[in-house]
Design a protein around this motif. Structure first.
Motif, PDB file in Angstrom:
ATOM      1  N   LYS A  70       0.833  -1.202   0.000  1.00 44.33           N
ATOM      2  CA  LYS A  70       0.000   0.000   0.000  1.00 44.33           C
ATOM      3  C   LYS A  70       0.870   1.255   0.000  1.00 44.33           C
ATOM      4  CE  LYS A  70      -4.177   0.586   2.802  1.00 44.33           C
ATOM      5  NZ  LYS A  70      -4.638   0.019   4.031  1.00 44.33           N
ATOM      6  N   PRO A  98       1.175   1.125  -4.394  1.00 40.60           N
ATOM      7  CA  PRO A  98      -0.288   1.031  -4.366  1.00 40.60           C
ATOM      8  C   PRO A  98      -0.867   0.589  -5.720  1.00 40.60           C
ATOM      9  CG  PRO A  98       0.453   3.331  -4.260  1.00 40.60           C
ATOM     10  CD  PRO A  98       1.658   2.467  -4.060  1.00 40.60           C
ATOM     11  N   ASP A  99      -0.105   0.799  -6.805  1.00 40.68           N
ATOM     12  CA  ASP A  99      -0.595   0.401  -8.126  1.00 40.68           C
ATOM     13  C   ASP A  99      -0.772  -1.118  -8.251  1.00 40.68           C
ATOM     14  OD1 ASP A  99       2.396   0.715  -7.926  1.00 40.68           O
ATOM     15  OD2 ASP A  99       2.308  -0.383  -9.826  1.00 40.68           O
ATOM     16  N   PRO A 126      -5.600  -4.220  -5.996  1.00 38.12           N
ATOM     17  CA  PRO A 126      -6.863  -4.018  -6.716  1.00 38.12           C
ATOM     18  C   PRO A 126      -7.569  -2.763  -6.192  1.00 38.12           C
ATOM     19  CG  PRO A 126      -6.975  -5.969  -5.295  1.00 38.12           C
ATOM     20  CD  PRO A 126      -5.588  -5.425  -5.175  1.00 38.12           C
ATOM     21  N   GLU A 127      -8.433  -2.175  -7.000  1.00 38.38           N
ATOM     22  CA  GLU A 127      -9.164  -0.917  -6.654  1.00 38.38           C
ATOM     23  C   GLU A 127      -9.783  -1.002  -5.269  1.00 38.38           C
ATOM     24  OE1 GLU A 127      -9.909   1.952  -9.063  1.00 38.38           O
ATOM     25  OE2 GLU A 127      -7.968   1.052  -9.557  1.00 38.38           O
TER      26      GLU A 127
END
Ligand code: ADE
Length: 231
Positions: free
Chosen positions: A222, A226-227, A230-231
């Protein structure tokens, strides 16, 4: 697996003799063949580059030495039916653990190390009928040529060939293996320069250790990448 490398700097690949990949070569799990692109040139200066059509800065690698060298590799009776031609380039698809795993299952990889402004596009276009051509980028930055990128890919791919890494368990809990960054690791002593190893790791409670490690993976991912989440 067989790996062919085409380059004007064969010296870069002396490091294939060391460490795990060196051992894999000795044991026959991996065969590597390094080809000097200049060996097929016939002029006094052993020319491999020329000015770009359409103008612009820099030089482009000429198609003829590439064609002759790749033809010779394909004509080798030990070559596979349809090798994968990897063209390291900042304009390629991103190299990931998923790509490394895919490529580790191939019989033969050929790395085409370009220099200057790259290789005449017709080399990829021509050989696409005889090989699977994959331009691959190590990341969003520019290296001077494909040699260092090839070495990085060869190491990432080579260690996934069964038998190359002695303990296959060590491949399971690595960064990117489950889409997360790996957890932090500690060894003895339990206190070093006033810094203590997290208590849970000394507890002997395997469930608690697994839970802590997973939390650490999530927290790290995170914060740093963070990419990847998942959303
Ligand atoms: N050649 C030059 N830059 C490169 C990169 N970022 N990845 C792969 N090959 C390259």
């Amino acid at each position: 697996m067989r790996i062919d490398i085409v380059t004007i700097f064969p010296e870069f690949f002396a490091t294939l003799d060391v460490s795990l990949l060196g051992k894999a070569r000795q044991s026959g799990l991996l065969q590597t063949h390094v080809h000097d692109l200049r060996d097929v040139t016939t002029d006094k200066h052993r020319t491999v580059d020329d000015t770009p059509y359409g103008g612009g800065a820099g030089m482009v690698m000429k198609p003829e030495p590439w064609g002759d060298t790749l033809d010779a590799i394909l004509a080798d009776p030990d070559s596979s039916q349809r090798p994968v031609l990897i063209v390291p380039s900042p304009a390629g698809e991103p190299f990931t653990q998923v790509v490394a795993k895919e490529l580790s299952q191939e019989e033969q990889l050929i790395f085409a190390c370009g220099r200057y402004e790259g290789i005449d596009q017709r080399v990829s276009d021509h050989f696409a009928t005889r090989m699977t051509v994959r331009p691959i980028s190590l990341g969003d930055y520019v290296l001077n040529g494909g040699e260092v990128a090839s070495l990085a890919m060869i190491e990432a791919i080579g260690r996934l060939i069964p038998g190359v890494v002695g303990n296959p368990d060590s491949l399971v809990e690595e960064s990117h293996e489950d889409g997360l960054l790996e957890y932090p690791s500690y060894t003895k002593p339990a206190v070093w320069r006033d810094l203590e190893v997290p208590q849970v790791l000394l507890s002997g409670n395997h469930a608690a250790i697994a839970a802590w490690r997973h939390e650490q993976q999530l927290e790290r991912t995170k914060r740093i990448r963070p990419d990847l989440l998942p959303e």
